[in-house]
Design a protein around this motif. Structure first.
Motif, PDB file in Angstrom:
ATOM      1  N   ILE A   1      77.340  49.643 114.624  1.00 30.54           N
ATOM      2  CA  ILE A   1      77.722  50.812 113.828  1.00 30.54           C
ATOM      3  C   ILE A   1      77.954  50.403 112.375  1.00 30.54           C
ATOM      4  N   SER A   2      78.610  49.269 112.171  1.00 28.09           N
ATOM      5  CA  SER A   2      78.840  48.784 110.806  1.00 28.09           C
ATOM      6  C   SER A   2      77.515  48.558 110.086  1.00 28.09           C
ATOM      7  N   ALA A   3      76.558  47.965 110.793  1.00 30.80           N
ATOM      8  CA  ALA A   3      75.256  47.702 110.184  1.00 30.80           C
ATOM      9  C   ALA A   3      74.554  49.004 109.808  1.00 30.80           C
ATOM     10  N   VAL A   4      74.625  50.004 110.671  1.00 32.07           N
ATOM     11  CA  VAL A   4      73.980  51.296 110.386  1.00 32.07           C
ATOM     12  C   VAL A   4      74.628  51.968 109.187  1.00 32.07           C
ATOM     13  N   ILE A   5      75.953  51.909 109.108  1.00 34.48           N
ATOM     14  CA  ILE A   5      76.661  52.502 107.966  1.00 34.48           C
ATOM     15  C   ILE A   5      76.195  51.875 106.654  1.00 34.48           C
ATOM     16  N   TRP A   6      76.101  50.549 106.636  1.00 35.95           N
ATOM     17  CA  TRP A   6      75.697  49.861 105.410  1.00 35.95           C
ATOM     18  C   TRP A   6      74.221  50.060 105.104  1.00 35.95           C
ATOM     19  N   MET A   7      73.415  50.328 106.116  1.00 38.44           N
ATOM     20  CA  MET A   7      72.016  50.646 105.843  1.00 38.44           C
ATOM     21  C   MET A   7      71.906  51.923 105.023  1.00 38.44           C
ATOM     22  N   PHE A   8      72.758  52.900 105.329  1.00 32.91           N
ATOM     23  CA  PHE A   8      72.781  54.124 104.538  1.00 32.91           C
ATOM     24  C   PHE A   8      73.288  53.850 103.124  1.00 32.91           C
ATOM     25  N   LEU A   9      74.317  52.986 103.010  1.00 33.62           N
ATOM     26  CA  LEU A   9      74.854  52.662 101.686  1.00 33.62           C
ATOM     27  C   LEU A   9      73.837  51.908 100.841  1.00 33.62           C
ATOM     28  N   TYR A  10      73.022  51.077 101.493  1.00 32.91           N
ATOM     29  CA  TYR A  10      72.027  50.271 100.788  1.00 32.91           C
ATOM     30  C   TYR A  10      70.699  50.995 100.585  1.00 32.91           C
ATOM     31  N   ASN A  11      70.610  52.227 100.993  1.00 30.47           N
ATOM     32  CA  ASN A  11      69.345  52.959 100.870  1.00 30.47           C
ATOM     33  C   ASN A  11      68.807  52.860  99.440  1.00 30.47           C
ATOM     34  N   PRO A  12      67.565  52.382  99.261  1.00 19.86           N
ATOM     35  CA  PRO A  12      67.057  52.141  97.898  1.00 19.86           C
ATOM     36  C   PRO A  12      66.819  53.408  97.094  1.00 19.86           C
ATOM     37  N   ARG A  13      66.739  54.548  97.748  1.00 19.42           N
ATOM     38  CA  ARG A  13      66.470  55.794  97.013  1.00 19.42           C
ATOM     39  C   ARG A  13      67.750  56.538  96.660  1.00 19.42           C
ATOM     40  N   ASP A  14      68.506  56.931  97.665  1.00 23.99           N
ATOM     41  CA  ASP A  14      69.677  57.756  97.397  1.00 23.99           C
ATOM     42  C   ASP A  14      70.934  57.212  98.056  1.00 23.99           C
ATOM     43  N   GLY A  15      70.999  55.900  98.276  1.00 21.21           N
ATOM     44  CA  GLY A  15      72.202  55.294  98.833  1.00 21.21           C
ATOM     45  C   GLY A  15      73.370  55.364  97.863  1.00 21.21           C
ATOM     46  N   PHE A  16      74.572  55.378  98.403  1.00 16.22           N
ATOM     47  CA  PHE A  16      75.767  55.529  97.570  1.00 16.22           C
ATOM     48  C   PHE A  16      75.883  54.405  96.542  1.00 16.22           C
ATOM     49  N   ILE A  17      75.548  53.167  96.944  1.00 18.96           N
ATOM     50  CA  ILE A  17      75.686  52.034  96.018  1.00 18.96           C
ATOM     51  C   ILE A  17      74.746  52.191  94.833  1.00 18.96           C
ATOM     52  N   ASN A  18      73.522  52.619  95.083  1.00 17.33           N
ATOM     53  CA  ASN A  18      72.587  52.834  93.977  1.00 17.33           C
ATOM     54  C   ASN A  18      73.028  54.001  93.100  1.00 17.33           C
ATOM     55  N   GLN A  19      73.569  55.036  93.704  1.00 14.87           N
ATOM     56  CA  GLN A  19      74.077  56.156  92.904  1.00 14.87           C
ATOM     57  C   GLN A  19      75.217  55.686  92.003  1.00 14.87           C
ATOM     58  N   PHE A  20      76.071  54.806  92.533  1.00 16.31           N
ATOM     59  CA  PHE A  20      77.171  54.277  91.731  1.00 16.31           C
ATOM     60  C   PHE A  20      76.645  53.408  90.592  1.00 16.31           C
TER      61      PHE A  20
ATOM     62  N   GLN B   1      67.491  39.666  97.630  1.00 15.03           N
ATOM     63  CA  GLN B   1      68.773  40.347  97.766  1.00 15.03           C
ATOM     64  C   GLN B   1      69.193  40.566  99.217  1.00 15.03           C
ATOM     65  N   ALA B   2      68.260  40.525 100.146  1.00 13.99           N
ATOM     66  CA  ALA B   2      68.548  40.923 101.527  1.00 13.99           C
ATOM     67  C   ALA B   2      69.627  40.049 102.173  1.00 13.99           C
ATOM     68  N   LEU B   3      69.489  38.727 102.068  1.00 14.96           N
ATOM     69  CA  LEU B   3      70.442  37.841 102.713  1.00 14.96           C
ATOM     70  C   LEU B   3      71.836  38.004 102.125  1.00 14.96           C
ATOM     71  N   PHE B   4      71.913  38.104 100.804  1.00 12.25           N
ATOM     72  CA  PHE B   4      73.214  38.301 100.164  1.00 12.25           C
ATOM     73  C   PHE B   4      73.819  39.643 100.565  1.00 12.25           C
ATOM     74  N   SER B   5      72.982  40.671 100.684  1.00  8.54           N
ATOM     75  CA  SER B   5      73.469  42.001 101.091  1.00  8.54           C
ATOM     76  C   SER B   5      74.077  41.953 102.488  1.00  8.54           C
ATOM     77  N   ILE B   6      73.469  41.192 103.381  1.00  4.75           N
ATOM     78  CA  ILE B   6      74.005  41.069 104.736  1.00  4.75           C
ATOM     79  C   ILE B   6      75.310  40.276 104.728  1.00  4.75           C
ATOM     80  N   ILE B   7      75.392  39.271 103.878  1.00  3.84           N
ATOM     81  CA  ILE B   7      76.628  38.490 103.761  1.00  3.84           C
ATOM     82  C   ILE B   7      77.787  39.394 103.352  1.00  3.84           C
ATOM     83  N   VAL B   8      77.543  40.309 102.421  1.00  3.97           N
ATOM     84  CA  VAL B   8      78.577  41.248 101.993  1.00  3.97           C
ATOM     85  C   VAL B   8      79.071  42.076 103.175  1.00  3.97           C
ATOM     86  N   VAL B   9      78.159  42.531 104.008  1.00  6.70           N
ATOM     87  CA  VAL B   9      78.525  43.350 105.166  1.00  6.70           C
ATOM     88  C   VAL B   9      79.407  42.552 106.131  1.00  6.70           C
ATOM     89  N   ILE B  10      79.021  41.327 106.427  1.00  7.45           N
ATOM     90  CA  ILE B  10      79.765  40.528 107.407  1.00  7.45           C
ATOM     91  C   ILE B  10      81.127  40.108 106.844  1.00  7.45           C
TER      92      ILE B  10
END
Length: 287
Positions: free
Chosen positions: A118-137, A154-163
């Motif tokens: 569930i955590s991974a799915v949540i962050w997938m939405f946050l990391y969405n390259p088009r309209d994800g919250f992080i990109n909007q911010f 960026q992928a490996l570092f992005s996963i490190i942030v999640v964990i």
């Protein structure tokens, strides 16, 4: 003598369920994995004994060693970052009032209570390259959209942030429990001697957290070498194998290519790597 025997019997009685669990779910599978590693087996046909051929094969498997290299990179970033952040927030939260401490501790522990998928799915939405919250911010500051999980850099570092987000609260609580065991008299004496907050931390807090630090560093290192769930859900090892760590490579060999014998050999080698690193860490930190 009767009392000692009764106490020993009671103690081993409490330990027995854990010992049985370790034997059935850890030790027996480890021995069986080594046995399978000496065979060629696709999980469907009978095993064919080939000795140490699987181990010879992995020495020239560049994809395997690349996955080990990525795992080391993951560990070198993840372990120090999690340790420093957990210790930093533990010291900060420990200085708050008891009521605020309780609320803050609960907030930090919430990600740990969520399942890894569930955590991974949540962050997938946050990391969405088009309209994800992080990109909007980021767009608010004029920063263009980032690919995150779709970028090889960026992928490996992005996963490190999640964990780190998932495990930060758990490690912080362990540090806080150790901080509460430090007598306040030490800090009062240091304050009388004119010690600053930094010196109190450096010469009192940090040395007295030695055993807790060893535990967290060793356990976190082991966890970093066995990370699987989040990577499997978020990237499946991509893009271009940039997040394909050792455990994921073993999984693919076993369940996608049905090379059970070879996958078992890889698992045995990974276990030896983790075992040697754990011993080295404990020996280094104990000094």
């Amino acid at each position: 003598m009767k009392t000692n025997r009764k106490e020993a019997f009671t103690a081993y009685g409490f330990l027995l369920p854990n010992l049985l669990g370790l034997t059935v779910f850890v030790f027996v599978p480890m021995v069986y994995a080594f046995y399978v590693s000496l065979h060629e087996w696709n999980a469907l046909s009978p095993k064919v004994f080939i000795g140490f051929d699987n181990y010879v094969q992995l020495t020239s498997d560049h994809e395997w060693w690349n996955s080990v290299y990525r795992t080391f990179i993951f560990t070198l970033i993840y372990v120090p970052a999690l340790y420093i952040l957990a210790l930093f927030f533990a010291v900060i939260v420990n200085s708050l009032t008891p009521r605020v401490q309780s609320l803050t501790r609960t907030m930090f522990l919430l990600p740990f209570a969520i399942t890894s998928v569930i955590s991974a799915v949540i962050w997938m939405f946050l990391y969405n390259p088009r309209d994800g919250f992080i990109n909007q911010f980021l767009n608010l500051f004029g920063i263009p959209n980032q690919q995150f999980l779709g970028s090889t850099s960026q992928a490996l570092f992005s996963i490190i942030v999640v964990i780190i987000w998932i495990n930060l609260g758990y490690n912080m609580v362990i540090f806080m429990a150790s901080l509460k065991e430090i007598p306040k008299d030490y800090y009062e004496a240091a304050q009388i001697d004119g010690a600053t907050s930094w010196k109190a931390f450096r010469y009192i807090t940090f040395p007295l957290l030695k055993e807790t630090s060893i535990f967290i560093l060793v356990v976190t290192t082991i966890g970093s070498f066995t990370v699987f769930d989040q990577i499997m859900v978020m990237t499946k090892g991509g893009p271009a194998s940039s997040t394909e760590v050792s455990v994921l490579y073993i999984y693919k060999q076993a369940f996608e290519f049905l090379n059970m014998g070879y996958a078992s050999a890889l698992a045995v080698v990974l276990f030896l790597i983790i075992f040697v690193l754990s011993l080295a860490q404990m020996r280094l930190y104990s000094k």
